[in-house]
Design an enzyme around this catalytic site. Structure first.
Site, PDB file in Angstrom:
ATOM      1  N   TYR A 296       9.860  -4.951  16.097  1.00 32.99           N
ATOM      2  CA  TYR A 296       9.333  -4.531  14.798  1.00 32.99           C
ATOM      3  C   TYR A 296      10.475  -4.358  13.803  1.00 32.99           C
ATOM      4  O   TYR A 296      10.351  -4.716  12.629  1.00 32.99           O
ATOM      5  CB  TYR A 296       8.552  -3.231  14.980  1.00 32.99           C
TER       6      TYR A 296
ATOM      7  N   CYS B 139       3.651   0.748   3.695  1.00 28.48           N
ATOM      8  CA  CYS B 139       4.073   0.238   5.002  1.00 28.48           C
ATOM      9  C   CYS B 139       5.442  -0.432   4.942  1.00 28.48           C
ATOM     10  O   CYS B 139       6.341  -0.103   5.690  1.00 28.48           O
ATOM     11  CB  CYS B 139       3.047  -0.742   5.557  1.00 28.48           C
ATOM     12  N   HIS B 140       5.573  -1.395   4.051  1.00 31.34           N
ATOM     13  CA  HIS B 140       6.829  -2.136   4.000  1.00 31.34           C
ATOM     14  C   HIS B 140       7.351  -2.273   2.580  1.00 31.34           C
ATOM     15  O   HIS B 140       8.155  -3.147   2.281  1.00 31.34           O
ATOM     16  CB  HIS B 140       6.661  -3.509   4.658  1.00 31.34           C
ATOM     17  N   GLY B 141       6.819  -1.426   1.670  1.00 31.92           N
ATOM     18  CA  GLY B 141       7.405  -1.312   0.332  1.00 31.92           C
ATOM     19  C   GLY B 141       7.144  -2.453  -0.629  1.00 31.92           C
ATOM     20  O   GLY B 141       8.070  -2.938  -1.272  1.00 31.92           O
ATOM     21  N   PRO B 154       8.140  -7.392   0.242  1.00 27.16           N
ATOM     22  CA  PRO B 154       7.974  -8.557   1.116  1.00 27.16           C
ATOM     23  C   PRO B 154       6.646  -9.305   0.973  1.00 27.16           C
ATOM     24  O   PRO B 154       6.522 -10.404   1.500  1.00 27.16           O
ATOM     25  CB  PRO B 154       8.068  -7.937   2.521  1.00 27.16           C
TER      26      PRO B 154
END
Lengths: 421, 175
Positions: A296, B139-141, B154
């Site tokens: 991950y 979650c991942h910006g 992303p």
């Protein structure tokens, strides 16, 4: 009638009766009685047996859990809570199963690292290594699906994030994702099929484990010196020596896992999974299980969706070709003064990747993940294939029993090395 | 070995049997694979009607459509201006704001981050809305603007606009 009398191999007539019709008795005698183990094997060689035992415990506890579990989005969470509160010893079954899965990964990681350090993947055990990586891959898929079943917040959002990885594939990605889920989002169809697959895959793993063991028994086990068995003096019989040694290892392991099951059953669990799944609210941090976290971390280290997914799958796929990446003829790192340290750094790096994989992907953590990613691939693609050009291996002992003649010292003559290289 | 006319016949029979077997096996696998696609009842849950009369300017609601959250936002004047002022050549997934709305003040989006499927924040007044004042995926910006377009992070694409229509001034049919 046939004049063939039944051969009298054993004293017990029942054993003879079976052996004549199905030679399973002599098979077990050969593979688990007489089977010669190198006598210098240390306790790291017990982890294969430990992994097999843990797999059996997982299968058995899983069957009993399935008797009380309901794979429906409306009832899954409650049925797990019922197992925890109302089913007799249900809490114990579930904690054995969830912690057993975590320990299965710990054991298998030690088993893999042992194989890497002592070069067990090299000729003639390459296929054995490939089967092992295949088992590891199946384990990850099975563990991921099992984590979805309690239908908590981490179950739901973990499933969403992982299945969305497939949507990164150009053209067919979205269709593939919908096909995997059986719906446009993670839903009841997904939960049902994950349960069915989570039930059946462990038996597939068991089958591959059978092949894995059969393959290692063809050329015999590797050993810490990484040299071949030359005479009977180099070995001990599997029974009683290895059976006793593995039994002691199992007892120690039993004490450790019991301590976790009884005193810290949620140490390796995420608290958010005790909140029922809510498709409209994403938790602030989606945390994978620690045993999948290194991958991950690799996924998140890349600021591009397809690139991250490719590198993540690539980091697993590259394991399959390790036997051909390593060009050194010396198996054991005990005789490889430079590569030894790179292998140990690889272990540490993998651990660090796992650690940052469980933290938010920003700032320093993101930088560490990127450095770890570079080392991960650098280790396989640069260090492993080319280090033998500058590394001078230590001289290898002539045979395993020679290790014990000179008070454990290696052979002073370089003849052994000549023979191997 | 001399050419035997029987060999040709045998080759033909072998090849056609293997071909038939392979085609048959493939045809046999097909219904199993197809059974894993969404079932008819899942497909049938395709439309949702939403009453939007109670939404004030600057407010958003979240409704469920095909199991996914759909964001319906009544945008303020400044938000519309911000969305329109963007040079689309600067965008990762270039789209004009006018192509993403049917009526300027109403923005309808599937509230699923195009990266890995989390639900972005920004629906509640207290939520963090990201650097472009739209939505932010924790979650991942990934940062989305007031037209739901990806601006930073992303995610590869803008938040998708679902098929919808105005049945009248106060009702939207999604799907």
């Amino acid at each position: 009638m046939s004049g063939n009398p039944e051969p009298r191999k054993y004293k017990n007539s029942l054993l003879n009766w079976i052996e004549f019709r199905l030679p399973i008795i002599s098979y077990f005698e050969k593979e688990y009685g007489d089977y010669p183990m190198p006598k210098n094997c240390n306790y790291l060689w017990s982890f294969g047996a430990l992994a097999t035992i843990t797999l059996m415990v997982l299968i058995i506890s899983g069957i009993f859990l399935a008797m009380n579990y309901t794979p429906h989005t409306d009832m899954a969470f409650d049925s797990v809570e019922r197992i925890m509160r109302d089913v007799n010893f249900g809490w114990l079954l579930r904690y054995i199963h969830s912690n057993g899965a975590a320990f299965f990964f710990i054991i298998v990681y030690i088993h893999i690292l042992r194989g890497m350090y002592y070069g067990s993947y090299k000729y003639p055990r390459e296929l054995n290594w490939i089967l092992g990586v295949f088992i590891y891959l199946l384990m990850m898929v099975t563990a991921f699906m099992g984590y979805v079943l309690p239908w908590g917040q981490m179950s739901y959002w973990g499933a969403t994030v992982i299945t969305n990885l497939f949507s990164a594939i150009p053209f067919i990605g979205e269709g593939l994702k919908t096909w995997l889920l059986g719906d446009y989002t993670v839903g009841n169809a997904t939960l049902n099929r994950f349960f069915a697959l989570h039930y059946v895959l462990p038996f597939v793993i068991l089958g591959v484990v059978g092949l894995h063991v059969a393959a290692v028994h063809v050329h015999g086990s590797n050993n810490p010196a990484g040299i071949d068995i030359k005479s009977k003096n180099d070995t001990v019989r599997f029974f009683p020596y290895m059976v006793m040694k593995d039994t002691l290892a199992t007892c120690v392991f039993g004490v450790i896992i019991s301590a976790v099951i009884f005193f810290g059953p949620n140490l390796m669990a995420e608290v958010d999974n005790y909140i029922p799944a809510d498709p409209l609210v994403t938790p602030a941090h989606i945390v994978p299980n620690w045993y999948l976290a290194p991958f991950y971390a690799i996924l998140r280290a890349i600021p591009d969706k397809l690139g991250g997914v490719l590198l993540m799958f690539g980091s697993i796929a590259i394991l399959f070709v390790l036997p051909w990446l390593d060009r050194s003829k010396v198996r054991s790192c005990n005789f490889r003064p430079i590569y030894k340290w790179f292998v140990m750094l690889f272990f540490v790096n993998f651990f660090i990747l796992g650690y940052v994989g469980m933290l938010p992907a920003e700032g320093l953590y993101l930088l560490i993940a990127r450095i770890g990613l570079v080392y991960y691939f650098g280790f396989f693609l640069i260090i492993t294939p080319f280090i033998h050009k500058i590394e001078i291996p230590k001289s290898l002992p002539l045979g395993i029993s020679d290790l014990y003649l000179g008070g454990g010292k290696e052979s002073p003559t370089p003849t052994g090395q000549k023979e191997i290289i | 070995m001399a050419e035997n006319p029987d060999n040709k016949r045998r080759d033909f029979l072998q090849l056609s049997t293997i071909t038939l077997g392979a085609v048959g096996s493939a045809a046999f696998i097909w219904p199993f694979l197809k059974s894993m696609n969404p079932a008819e009842d899942t497909l049938a849950l395709g439309t949702t009607e939403v009453d939007i009369s109670s939404i004030e300017e600057g407010q958003s609601i979240t409704v469920k459509w095909r199991g996914k959250p759909v964001f319906i936002r009544k945008r303020t004047e400044t938000e519309i201006e911000e969305a329109k002022a963007v040079n689309i050549l600067d965008l990762k997934d270039p789209e004009q704001d006018v192509d993403r709305v049917k009526k300027e003040e109403w923005l309808v989006l599937v509230g699923v981050c195009t990266h890995l499927g989390c639900v972005p924040l920004g629906q509640k007044l207290t939520d963090t809305k990201g650097e472009y004042n739209g939505w932010y995926c924790p979650c991942h910006g990934s940062h989305y603007d007031t037209s739901g377009r990806i601006r930073k992070g992303p995610a590869p694409e803008n938040l998708p606009v679902p098929p919808y229509s105005f049945l009248n001034d106060t009702t939207i049919k999604i799907g």
